[in-house]
Design a protein around this motif. Structure first.
Motif, PDB file in Angstrom:
ATOM      1  N   ILE A 189       0.834  -1.211   0.000  1.00 39.79           N
ATOM      2  CA  ILE A 189       0.000   0.000   0.000  1.00 39.79           C
ATOM      3  C   ILE A 189       0.868   1.261   0.000  1.00 39.79           C
ATOM      4  N   ASN A 190       1.600   1.427  -1.081  1.00 34.99           N
ATOM      5  CA  ASN A 190       2.351   2.682  -1.270  1.00 34.99           C
ATOM      6  C   ASN A 190       1.371   3.797  -1.630  1.00 34.99           C
ATOM      7  N   ALA A 191       1.879   5.037  -1.726  1.00 31.65           N
ATOM      8  CA  ALA A 191       0.966   6.185  -1.891  1.00 31.65           C
ATOM      9  C   ALA A 191       0.103   6.097  -3.157  1.00 31.65           C
ATOM     10  N   GLY A 219       5.050  12.476  -7.779  1.00 30.73           N
ATOM     11  CA  GLY A 219       5.711  13.347  -6.794  1.00 30.73           C
ATOM     12  C   GLY A 219       7.115  12.886  -6.422  1.00 30.73           C
ATOM     13  N   PRO A 220       8.006  13.836  -6.068  1.00 29.41           N
ATOM     14  CA  PRO A 220       9.401  13.485  -5.776  1.00 29.41           C
ATOM     15  C   PRO A 220       9.600  12.636  -4.517  1.00 29.41           C
ATOM     16  N   LEU A 221       8.622  12.584  -3.642  1.00 25.19           N
ATOM     17  CA  LEU A 221       8.782  11.694  -2.487  1.00 25.19           C
ATOM     18  C   LEU A 221       8.463  10.249  -2.860  1.00 25.19           C
ATOM     19  N   HIS A 222       7.853  10.065  -4.038  1.00 20.72           N
ATOM     20  CA  HIS A 222       7.437   8.709  -4.453  1.00 20.72           C
ATOM     21  C   HIS A 222       8.173   8.368  -5.752  1.00 20.72           C
ATOM     22  N   GLY A 223       7.473   8.015  -6.827  1.00 17.94           N
ATOM     23  CA  GLY A 223       8.147   7.574  -8.059  1.00 17.94           C
ATOM     24  C   GLY A 223       9.012   8.639  -8.688  1.00 17.94           C
ATOM     25  N   GLY A 224       8.643   9.906  -8.496  1.00 20.63           N
ATOM     26  CA  GLY A 224       9.401  11.007  -9.098  1.00 20.63           C
ATOM     27  C   GLY A 224      10.830  11.097  -8.593  1.00 20.63           C
ATOM     28  N   MET A 257      17.859  12.028  -2.278  1.00 14.86           N
ATOM     29  CA  MET A 257      16.911  11.343  -3.155  1.00 14.86           C
ATOM     30  C   MET A 257      17.344   9.895  -3.416  1.00 14.86           C
ATOM     31  N   GLY A 258      16.327   9.016  -3.426  1.00 13.36           N
ATOM     32  CA  GLY A 258      16.617   7.603  -3.671  1.00 13.36           C
ATOM     33  C   GLY A 258      17.011   6.859  -2.399  1.00 13.36           C
ATOM     34  N   PHE A 259      16.927   7.544  -1.251  1.00 16.03           N
ATOM     35  CA  PHE A 259      17.258   6.908   0.035  1.00 16.03           C
ATOM     36  C   PHE A 259      16.068   6.997   0.983  1.00 16.03           C
ATOM     37  N   GLY A 260      15.997   6.015   1.875  1.00 13.37           N
ATOM     38  CA  GLY A 260      14.964   6.018   2.903  1.00 13.37           C
ATOM     39  C   GLY A 260      13.689   5.358   2.394  1.00 13.37           C
ATOM     40  N   ARG A 304      26.697   7.295   7.719  1.00 12.39           N
ATOM     41  CA  ARG A 304      26.202   8.398   8.552  1.00 12.39           C
ATOM     42  C   ARG A 304      24.724   8.293   8.911  1.00 12.39           C
ATOM     43  N   LEU A 305      23.932   7.574   8.090  1.00 13.71           N
ATOM     44  CA  LEU A 305      22.495   7.495   8.384  1.00 13.71           C
ATOM     45  C   LEU A 305      21.998   6.054   8.521  1.00 13.71           C
ATOM     46  N   GLY A 306      22.926   5.116   8.398  1.00 15.55           N
ATOM     47  CA  GLY A 306      22.537   3.702   8.499  1.00 15.55           C
ATOM     48  C   GLY A 306      21.842   3.389   9.822  1.00 15.55           C
ATOM     49  N   ASN A 313      16.661   3.042  -1.892  1.00 15.71           N
ATOM     50  CA  ASN A 313      15.367   2.436  -2.239  1.00 15.71           C
ATOM     51  C   ASN A 313      15.341   2.146  -3.741  1.00 15.71           C
ATOM     52  N   VAL A 314      14.201   1.701  -4.218  1.00 17.47           N
ATOM     53  CA  VAL A 314      14.073   1.259  -5.620  1.00 17.47           C
ATOM     54  C   VAL A 314      14.466   2.351  -6.616  1.00 17.47           C
ATOM     55  N   ASP A 315      14.301   3.614  -6.217  1.00 12.03           N
ATOM     56  CA  ASP A 315      14.545   4.710  -7.157  1.00 12.03           C
ATOM     57  C   ASP A 315      16.016   5.087  -7.292  1.00 12.03           C
ATOM     58  N   PHE A 316      16.890   4.489  -6.471  1.00 10.57           N
ATOM     59  CA  PHE A 316      18.283   4.963  -6.483  1.00 10.57           C
ATOM     60  C   PHE A 316      19.068   4.499  -7.717  1.00 10.57           C
TER      61      PHE A 316
HETATM   62  C1  SDX Z   1       9.036   4.938  -3.575  1.00 13.44           C
HETATM   63  O1  SDX Z   1       5.917   3.256  -0.126  1.00 13.44           O
HETATM   64  C2  SDX Z   1       6.453   2.570  -1.109  1.00 13.44           C
HETATM   65  O2  SDX Z   1       6.451   1.374  -1.120  1.00 13.44           O
HETATM   66  C3  SDX Z   1       7.056   3.421  -2.223  1.00 13.44           C
HETATM   67  C4  SDX Z   1       7.898   2.688  -3.280  1.00 13.44           C
HETATM   68  C5  SDX Z   1       7.042   1.813  -4.177  1.00 13.44           C
HETATM   69  O3  SDX Z   1       7.573   0.842  -4.750  1.00 13.44           O
HETATM   70  O4  SDX Z   1       5.868   2.126  -4.351  1.00 13.44           O
HETATM   71  O5  SDX Z   1       8.905   1.887  -2.682  1.00 13.44           O
HETATM   72  C6  SDX Z   1       8.565   3.703  -4.262  1.00 13.44           C
HETATM   73  O6  SDX Z   1       8.284   5.875  -3.469  1.00 13.44           O
HETATM   74  C7  SDX Z   1      10.437   4.974  -3.015  1.00 13.44           C
HETATM   75  C8  SDX Z   1      10.756   6.279  -2.215  1.00 13.44           C
HETATM   76  C9  SDX Z   1      11.254   7.365  -3.165  1.00 13.44           C
HETATM   77  N1  SDX Z   1      11.487   8.627  -2.466  1.00 13.44           N
HETATM   78  C10 SDX Z   1      12.697   9.133  -2.213  1.00 13.44           C
HETATM   79  O7  SDX Z   1      13.727   8.532  -2.483  1.00 13.44           O
HETATM   80  C11 SDX Z   1      12.698  10.489  -1.574  1.00 13.44           C
HETATM   81  C12 SDX Z   1      13.670  10.528  -0.397  1.00 13.44           C
HETATM   82  N2  SDX Z   1      13.154   9.706   0.681  1.00 13.44           N
HETATM   83  C13 SDX Z   1      12.360  10.254   1.628  1.00 13.44           C
HETATM   84  O8  SDX Z   1      11.828  11.512   1.536  1.00 13.44           O
HETATM   85  C14 SDX Z   1      11.652   9.331   2.632  1.00 13.44           C
HETATM   86  O9  SDX Z   1      12.574   8.397   3.059  1.00 13.44           O
HETATM   87  C15 SDX Z   1      10.369   8.637   2.174  1.00 13.44           C
HETATM   88  C16 SDX Z   1       9.358   9.633   1.571  1.00 13.44           C
HETATM   89  C17 SDX Z   1      10.644   7.568   1.140  1.00 13.44           C
HETATM   90  C18 SDX Z   1       9.707   7.982   3.413  1.00 13.44           C
HETATM   91  O10 SDX Z   1       9.258   8.965   4.266  1.00 13.44           O
HETATM   92  P1  SDX Z   1       8.790   8.729   5.772  1.00 13.44           P
HETATM   93  O11 SDX Z   1       8.576   7.287   6.049  1.00 13.44           O
HETATM   94  O12 SDX Z   1       7.672   9.668   6.028  1.00 13.44           O
HETATM   95  O13 SDX Z   1      10.082   9.144   6.597  1.00 13.44           O
HETATM   96  P2  SDX Z   1      10.449  10.574   7.145  1.00 13.44           P
HETATM   97  O14 SDX Z   1      10.519  11.526   6.003  1.00 13.44           O
HETATM   98  O15 SDX Z   1       9.488  10.902   8.257  1.00 13.44           O
HETATM   99  O16 SDX Z   1      11.871  10.331   7.721  1.00 13.44           O
HETATM  100  C19 SDX Z   1      12.114   9.650   8.948  1.00 13.44           C
HETATM  101  C20 SDX Z   1      13.502   9.999   9.405  1.00 13.44           C
HETATM  102  C21 SDX Z   1      13.704  11.508   9.506  1.00 13.44           C
HETATM  103  O17 SDX Z   1      14.753  11.725  10.454  1.00 13.44           O
HETATM  104  P3  SDX Z   1      14.330  12.260  11.932  1.00 13.44           P
HETATM  105  O18 SDX Z   1      13.615  13.556  11.750  1.00 13.44           O
HETATM  106  O19 SDX Z   1      13.485  11.174  12.540  1.00 13.44           O
HETATM  107  O20 SDX Z   1      15.662  12.409  12.605  1.00 13.44           O
HETATM  108  O21 SDX Z   1      14.475   9.549   8.444  1.00 13.44           O
HETATM  109  C22 SDX Z   1      15.116  10.680   7.854  1.00 13.44           C
HETATM  110  C23 SDX Z   1      14.229  11.882   8.149  1.00 13.44           C
HETATM  111  O22 SDX Z   1      14.944  13.069   8.131  1.00 13.44           O
HETATM  112  N3  SDX Z   1      15.134  10.424   6.384  1.00 13.44           N
HETATM  113  C24 SDX Z   1      16.057  10.903   5.547  1.00 13.44           C
HETATM  114  C25 SDX Z   1      15.696  10.423   4.282  1.00 13.44           C
HETATM  115  N4  SDX Z   1      14.592   9.664   4.376  1.00 13.44           N
HETATM  116  C26 SDX Z   1      14.258   9.680   5.667  1.00 13.44           C
HETATM  117  N5  SDX Z   1      17.102  11.695   5.737  1.00 13.44           N
HETATM  118  C27 SDX Z   1      17.830  12.021   4.643  1.00 13.44           C
HETATM  119  N6  SDX Z   1      17.532  11.577   3.400  1.00 13.44           N
HETATM  120  C28 SDX Z   1      16.486  10.783   3.182  1.00 13.44           C
HETATM  121  N7  SDX Z   1      16.206  10.347   1.978  1.00 13.44           N
END
Ligand code: SDX
Length: 392
Positions: A189-191, A219-224, A257-260, A304-306, A313-316
């Protein structure tokens, strides 16, 4: 947890019961209908996997042949859709073009016979068949060229790359592209899938369901994010700059981007496979300057963030694979959409099976019994702030 506890982003709240896919975010496991993603990537094809996701079990040889045949037959676009696309600005983002085209299909196939299996099948086939043709057609049209007609002798992925690049793809590139589609096909259940389910729950037509999901995926937080990863690697520019780039991100609290990931707290298993696919392509066609930067960034982020569970993630790595195939950066997310259509359709079908309209609740934070102020006596928000400052 009490029923009224608010979780931003609905973190950890089950929105449905589903048997389509499963993610174990601590161990980095992804399964479609119980089958491990590594096995599907190695042994299946995108269309076979789509059949599995949508109909719940692997097809027999005959079932798969029928499904492939139907999809081949429906690949072409109606000339009115092509004419509509000619009016799109070349500078528009291909995801916006795709969303408009997916919605426009509803104009041609407006019957909503959601309890008729033949209607469901036809919608599944049409969407899987036509979405790649739309993406390729927009790419050629924005360059001022006529779209290339699909070729019946090419399979799903080879045909897409042929329509896009106007030449038959290298067999390895076509095979790797097909694996990429399998990897992106579904993810619980992704966005965007949630968006598809909410839209489906109103019993609207499947074209509206897919159009809403495409809009959400963009959107850039998801597939973008796959597009933004390449822009980030370009901005970093060299391996030597990785640490200072990371310093700046951490200082500004900006996302890398591409992490988390909301669910994965280890490296996404799809990212591991995509990295391997990128290396296979580099071995055959030559390396990519940005790959070394990506690997250095992955290591630096892990160091540093491990501890926070931030890994690729998949987008990296997907963009590095697509770049080697000559796919333009702003088509990376449309390619993700081509794949995810099968997951969205699987959830659409599942949702219809036991539908109840989505209608969550909220925690109201506004006022009550507010007076209606005559328009002559109102202050703008800025004035109100100034007044409040003067009173304090
Ligand atoms: C996809 O949901 C799915 O399954 C999606 C997907 C799919 O197949 O459908 O897997 C595809 O959308 C992959 C994600 C693509 N997005 C990005 O790569 C954008 C960068 N990533 C993030 O913005 C973030 O990790 C999300 C959006 C993917 C997840 O967001 P959350 O779960 O709401 O996490 P958060 O933003 O609340 O972060 C939690 C903590 C925070 O630190 P604290 O404030 O607790 O100290 O983790 C940190 C964040 O700052 N963090 C990051 C980070 N991602 C999370 N810090 C730096 N860089 C990042 N990328």
């Amino acid at each position: 947890m009490t029923l009224c506890e608010y979780k931003p982003g609905l973190e950890g709240i089950p929105a449905t019961q589903s048997s389509i896919s499963f993610v174990d975010g601590k161990q980095g496991i992804l399964e479609y209908r119980g089958i491990n993603i590594e096995a599907l990537a190695k042994q299946s094809t995108f269309l076979e996997t789509s059949y599995l996701l949508i109909w719940g079990s692997l097809p027999t040889r005959q079932e798969l042949a029928d499904f492939e045949y139907e999809i081949r037959y429906h690949r072409r676009l109606k000339y009115r859709i092509r004419d509509m696309m000619k009016c799109f600005p070349e500078s528009g983002h291909p995801m916006d073009a795709l969303q408009a085209c997916a919605a426009a299909l509803g104009l041609f196939y407006s019957r909503r016979a959601l309890d008729d299996p033949a209607y469901i099948r036809a919608a599944v086939v049409r969407l899987l068949a036509k979405i790649p043709t739309m993406v390729a057609a927009f790419q050629l049209m924005r360059k001022g060229n006529d779209p290339v007609q699909p070729r019946d002798d090419l399979d799903y992925s080879a045909n897409f790359l042929y329509m896009l690049n106007e030449r038959e793809p290298d067999p390895l590139a076509a095979q790797i592209f097909d694996i990429c589609l399998t990897l992106h096909a579904e993810h619980t259940i992704n966005a965007s899938t949630f968006s598809a389910m909410v839209t489906a729950s109103t019993l609207t037509d499947p074209y509206a369901v897919i159009a809403s999901a495409v809009g959400t995926l963009a959107g850039p937080l998801h597939g973008g994010a796959n597009e933004e990863v390449i822009e980030m690697l370009e901005e970093i520019g060299s391996v030597e700059n990785v640490e200072s780039y990371l310093d700046r991100c951490l200082e500004n609290k900006s996302k890398i981007m591409g992490f988390g990931h909301r669910v994965y707290k280890v490296k996404d298993p799809r990212a591991t496979i995509l990295q391997d696919l990128a290396e296979q392509l580099f071995d055959k066609f030559g390396g990519d300057y940005y790959y070394d930067i990506a690997v250095a960034l992955e290591k630096a982020v892990a160091d540093r963030l491990g501890h926070k569970g931030i890994y690729p993630n998949v987008d990296f790595y997907s963009g590095l694979v697509y770049r080697k195939m000559g796919i333009p950066t702003d088509l990376f997310t449309p390619v993700f959409a081509i794949a995810r259509v099968s997951g969205w359709l699987a959830h659409w079908k599942e949702q219809l099976g036991e539908n109840r309209i989505f209608r969550p609740t909220q925690i109201y934070t506004g006022s009550h019994d507010a007076p209606y102020i005559d328009i002559e006596k109102r202050h703008s928000a800025a004035d109100a702030e100034i007044l409040a400052g003067m009173i304090h």
